[in-house]
Design a protein around this motif. Structure first.
Motif, PDB file in Angstrom:
ATOM      1  N   VAL A  87       6.890  -7.843  -9.400  1.00 41.48           N
ATOM      2  CA  VAL A  87       5.991  -8.412 -10.402  1.00 41.48           C
ATOM      3  C   VAL A  87       6.259  -7.711 -11.721  1.00 41.48           C
ATOM      4  O   VAL A  87       6.847  -6.638 -11.768  1.00 41.48           O
ATOM      5  N   GLY A  88       5.831  -8.325 -12.794  1.00 43.65           N
ATOM      6  CA  GLY A  88       6.055  -7.726 -14.098  1.00 43.65           C
ATOM      7  C   GLY A  88       4.929  -8.026 -15.055  1.00 43.65           C
ATOM      8  O   GLY A  88       3.958  -8.701 -14.715  1.00 43.65           O
ATOM      9  N   GLY A  89       5.071  -7.529 -16.280  1.00 46.49           N
ATOM     10  CA  GLY A  89       4.025  -7.673 -17.280  1.00 46.49           C
ATOM     11  C   GLY A  89       4.363  -8.652 -18.379  1.00 46.49           C
ATOM     12  O   GLY A  89       3.715  -8.650 -19.429  1.00 46.49           O
ATOM     13  N   ASP A  90       5.374  -9.499 -18.174  1.00 41.94           N
ATOM     14  CA  ASP A  90       5.698 -10.504 -19.176  1.00 41.94           C
ATOM     15  C   ASP A  90       4.696 -11.661 -19.095  1.00 41.94           C
ATOM     16  O   ASP A  90       4.237 -12.019 -18.021  1.00 41.94           O
ATOM     17  N   TYR A  91       4.403 -12.224 -20.246  1.00 41.97           N
ATOM     18  CA  TYR A  91       3.419 -13.304 -20.311  1.00 41.97           C
ATOM     19  C   TYR A  91       3.982 -14.459 -21.128  1.00 41.97           C
ATOM     20  O   TYR A  91       4.522 -14.259 -22.221  1.00 41.97           O
ATOM     21  N   VAL A  92       3.859 -15.652 -20.603  1.00 43.38           N
ATOM     22  CA  VAL A  92       4.297 -16.845 -21.332  1.00 43.38           C
ATOM     23  C   VAL A  92       3.273 -17.951 -21.101  1.00 43.38           C
ATOM     24  O   VAL A  92       2.720 -18.078 -20.010  1.00 43.38           O
ATOM     25  N   ASP A  93       3.005 -18.729 -22.163  1.00 48.30           N
ATOM     26  CA  ASP A  93       2.056 -19.825 -22.022  1.00 48.30           C
ATOM     27  C   ASP A  93       2.236 -20.814 -23.159  1.00 48.30           C
ATOM     28  O   ASP A  93       2.723 -20.458 -24.248  1.00 48.30           O
ATOM     29  N   VAL A  94       1.842 -22.055 -22.899  1.00 48.17           N
ATOM     30  CA  VAL A  94       1.834 -23.105 -23.910  1.00 48.17           C
ATOM     31  C   VAL A  94       0.485 -23.805 -23.805  1.00 48.17           C
ATOM     32  O   VAL A  94       0.146 -24.356 -22.754  1.00 48.17           O
TER      33      VAL A  94
END
Length: 247
Positions: A87-94
């Protein structure tokens, strides 16, 4: 009788050694093996538990990623996500509002489950407030106010907020995130944004002070232009020779 029980997996059976001859030495070795098997079984159980925890964390993180991107006139938006660890701490959203589309990309410092939890906390706040957001800088300031006393002192969040409007107009706020690239189709040229800004979540930066530390900008996309947002993990990719590809 004891060896037979151990062979059946009943490792709680002690082997009683009553002689010092060759037979006694064999039994002593068997007893040492029994103890090591118990230790190994404990380690195996713990590894299985950690593996299951990791699998659950992965499943939860997938739920935090956008399942389906909204349909948007004039724009073609897509994303790709692959964590460096389980798991990681990257975040993506639209996210789509009445007046604009918000593209969010972020990176929580560190790796693993703790970063993923901060990412989840960030997403929960963004989802609760994005519909009333009118500018990327104001939204970034609100996120900082929310996170600064809720995450560990040694953690922070880099964030790039992009607001897309009709006819290619866009506004953005950069909070210490890696500078995006833009391909200008008319000029057949790739350019790098000159962005910086200060990451979100530092406890020693007050909510009143933070807005002045956000880097803001705007522009306009023409037909065929490509805007590319990414996190710094992309720059660590290596080729077959083990050389870092970089930008």
């Amino acid at each position: 009788e004891s060896l037979k029980k151990i062979g059946e997996g009943r490792l709680d059976e002690n082997i009683k050694i009553i002689s010092k001859d060759e037979f006694g030495k064999i039994l002593k070795t068997a007893e040492e093996m029994r103890i090591k098997l118990i230790e190994y079984r404990k380690e195996l159980t713990e590894k299985e538990r950690l593996k299951r925890d990791a699998e659950l964390a992965q499943e939860i993180q997938k739920m935090l990623l956008p399942e389906r991107l909204p349909e948007i006139n004039e724009y073609n938006i897509t994303y790709y996500y692959e964590p460096a660890f389980y798991v990681g701490g990257d975040y993506v959203d639209v996210l789509k509002t009445i007046s604009h589309v918000i593209c969010v990309i972020g990176d929580v410092s560190g790796k693993g489950a703790s970063s993923s939890l901060v990412m989840a906390l960030t997403k929960s706040f963004i989802y609760s407030n994005y519909k009333t957001s009118r500018s990327p800088s104001a939204f970034a300031s609100n996120i900082h106010s929310f996170l600064r006393n809720k995450i560990p002192d040694d953690m922070f969040l880099t964030l790039f907020l992009l607001y897309l409007e009709e006819r290619g107009n866009y506004f953005y706020s950069s909070c210490g995130h890696t500078p995006p690239f833009i391909f200008l189709s008319n000029l057949k040229r790739l350019e790098k944004f000159k962005t910086n800004g200060v990451p979100i979540g530092f406890f020693f930066i007050s909510p009143d002070e933070y807005p002045s530390l956000i880097q803001k900008g705007n522009g306009k996309l023409e037909s065929g232009d490509i805007l590319f947002l990414y996190t710094d993990g992309l720059l660590d990719i290596k080729n077959e020779k083990g050389e870092t590809l970089g930008e």
